[in-house]
Design a protein around this motif. Sequence first.
Motif, short mmCIF file in Angstrom:
data_model
loop_
_atom_site.label_atom_id
_atom_site.label_comp_id
_atom_site.label_asym_id
_atom_site.label_seq_id
_atom_site.Cartn_x
_atom_site.Cartn_y
_atom_site.Cartn_z
N TYR A 52 0.84 -1.20 0.00
CA TYR A 52 0.00 0.00 0.00
C TYR A 52 0.87 1.25 0.00
O TYR A 52 1.82 1.35 0.76
CB TYR A 52 -0.92 0.03 1.23
N GLY A 53 0.55 2.18 -0.88
CA GLY A 53 1.28 3.44 -0.95
C GLY A 53 2.62 3.36 -1.66
O GLY A 53 3.33 4.35 -1.72
N CYS A 54 2.97 2.19 -2.17
CA CYS A 54 4.26 2.00 -2.84
C CYS A 54 4.09 2.06 -4.36
O CYS A 54 3.12 1.54 -4.89
CB CYS A 54 4.88 0.65 -2.49
N SER A 55 5.07 2.64 -5.02
CA SER A 55 5.09 2.59 -6.48
C SER A 55 5.49 1.18 -6.92
O SER A 55 5.94 0.37 -6.10
CB SER A 55 6.11 3.60 -7.01
N THR A 56 5.38 0.91 -8.19
CA THR A 56 5.80 -0.38 -8.72
C THR A 56 7.27 -0.61 -8.43
O THR A 56 7.65 -1.71 -8.00
CB THR A 56 5.55 -0.46 -10.25
N LEU A 57 8.10 0.39 -8.62
CA LEU A 57 9.53 0.26 -8.34
C LEU A 57 9.77 -0.07 -6.87
O LEU A 57 10.58 -0.96 -6.55
CB LEU A 57 10.26 1.54 -8.73
N GLU A 58 9.09 0.61 -5.96
CA GLU A 58 9.26 0.34 -4.53
C GLU A 58 8.82 -1.08 -4.18
O GLU A 58 9.46 -1.75 -3.36
CB GLU A 58 8.46 1.35 -3.70
N ARG A 59 7.75 -1.57 -4.78
CA ARG A 59 7.28 -2.93 -4.54
C ARG A 59 8.33 -3.94 -4.99
O ARG A 59 8.62 -4.90 -4.28
CB ARG A 59 5.96 -3.17 -5.28
N HIS A 60 8.88 -3.72 -6.17
CA HIS A 60 9.92 -4.63 -6.68
C HIS A 60 11.15 -4.60 -5.78
O HIS A 60 11.75 -5.64 -5.52
CB HIS A 60 10.28 -4.26 -8.11
N ARG A 61 11.50 -3.42 -5.29
CA ARG A 61 12.65 -3.32 -4.38
C ARG A 61 12.42 -4.11 -3.10
O ARG A 61 13.35 -4.73 -2.57
CB ARG A 61 12.95 -1.86 -4.06
N LEU A 62 11.20 -4.10 -2.58
CA LEU A 62 10.89 -4.88 -1.38
C LEU A 62 11.08 -6.38 -1.64
O LEU A 62 11.61 -7.11 -0.80
CB LEU A 62 9.46 -4.59 -0.90
N VAL A 63 10.64 -6.83 -2.81
CA VAL A 63 10.82 -8.25 -3.16
C VAL A 63 12.29 -8.57 -3.31
O VAL A 63 12.79 -9.55 -2.74
CB VAL A 63 10.03 -8.60 -4.46
N TYR A 64 13.02 -7.75 -4.06
CA TYR A 64 14.45 -7.98 -4.24
C TYR A 64 15.21 -7.94 -2.91
O TYR A 64 16.11 -8.74 -2.68
CB TYR A 64 15.06 -6.97 -5.22
N ARG A 65 14.83 -7.03 -2.03
CA ARG A 65 15.48 -6.95 -0.73
C ARG A 65 15.27 -8.24 0.07
O ARG A 65 16.19 -8.75 0.71
CB ARG A 65 14.95 -5.74 0.06
N ALA A 77 17.26 -14.49 -12.46
CA ALA A 77 16.26 -13.55 -12.98
C ALA A 77 14.92 -13.76 -12.29
O ALA A 77 14.54 -14.88 -11.97
CB ALA A 77 16.10 -13.75 -14.49
N LEU A 78 14.22 -12.63 -12.07
CA LEU A 78 12.89 -12.65 -11.49
C LEU A 78 11.94 -11.86 -12.38
O LEU A 78 12.28 -10.77 -12.83
CB LEU A 78 12.88 -11.96 -10.12
N SER A 79 10.77 -12.41 -12.60
CA SER A 79 9.68 -11.67 -13.20
C SER A 79 8.70 -11.44 -12.06
O SER A 79 8.22 -12.41 -11.45
CB SER A 79 9.03 -12.48 -14.33
N ILE A 80 8.40 -10.19 -11.73
CA ILE A 80 7.61 -9.88 -10.54
C ILE A 80 6.32 -9.17 -10.91
O ILE A 80 6.32 -8.20 -11.65
CB ILE A 80 8.41 -8.97 -9.58
N THR A 81 5.21 -9.66 -10.34
CA THR A 81 3.95 -8.95 -10.34
C THR A 81 3.62 -8.73 -8.87
O THR A 81 3.42 -9.70 -8.13
CB THR A 81 2.83 -9.76 -11.02
#
Length: 95
Positions: A52-65, A77-81
Motif C-alpha cells: 500500500y502506498g508504494c510505487s511499482t519500483l518500490e514494490r519490486h525493491r521490497l521483493v528484491y530486498r 532472474a525474477l519476473s515480478i507482479t
Amino acid sequence: MDRVAHIRAKLQQALAPARLEITDDSHLHVGHAGAAGGAGHYTVRIASARFYGCSTLERHRLVYRALSDMMPQEIHALSITARTPEEAGSPTHTT
C-alpha cells in the motif's frame, strides 16, 4: 529445502503475503549465459498489504530486498507482479 520453498519462506517472512505464487521458469532458459552457473529464473506473483502506498519500483525493491542473499548465486532472474490484496482481486491464500 528447494529454491522455490526457500523463496516462498523468505517472501512470507518479509512481506506476509495474502497471495503468493512462484513458478520456476528455469527450464525455459537452458543454455542462457546467465543460467550457466546454475542460478534459476523465477516468476513471482505476490499480493501484500506491505505494498500500500508504494510505487511499482518500490514494490519490486521490497521483493528484491527479501531475496537479496539468493542473488545472483541461486536466482539469476525474477519476473515480478506485485499488488495489494485489493488490486489482486482474490481471496486470501498462498500456493
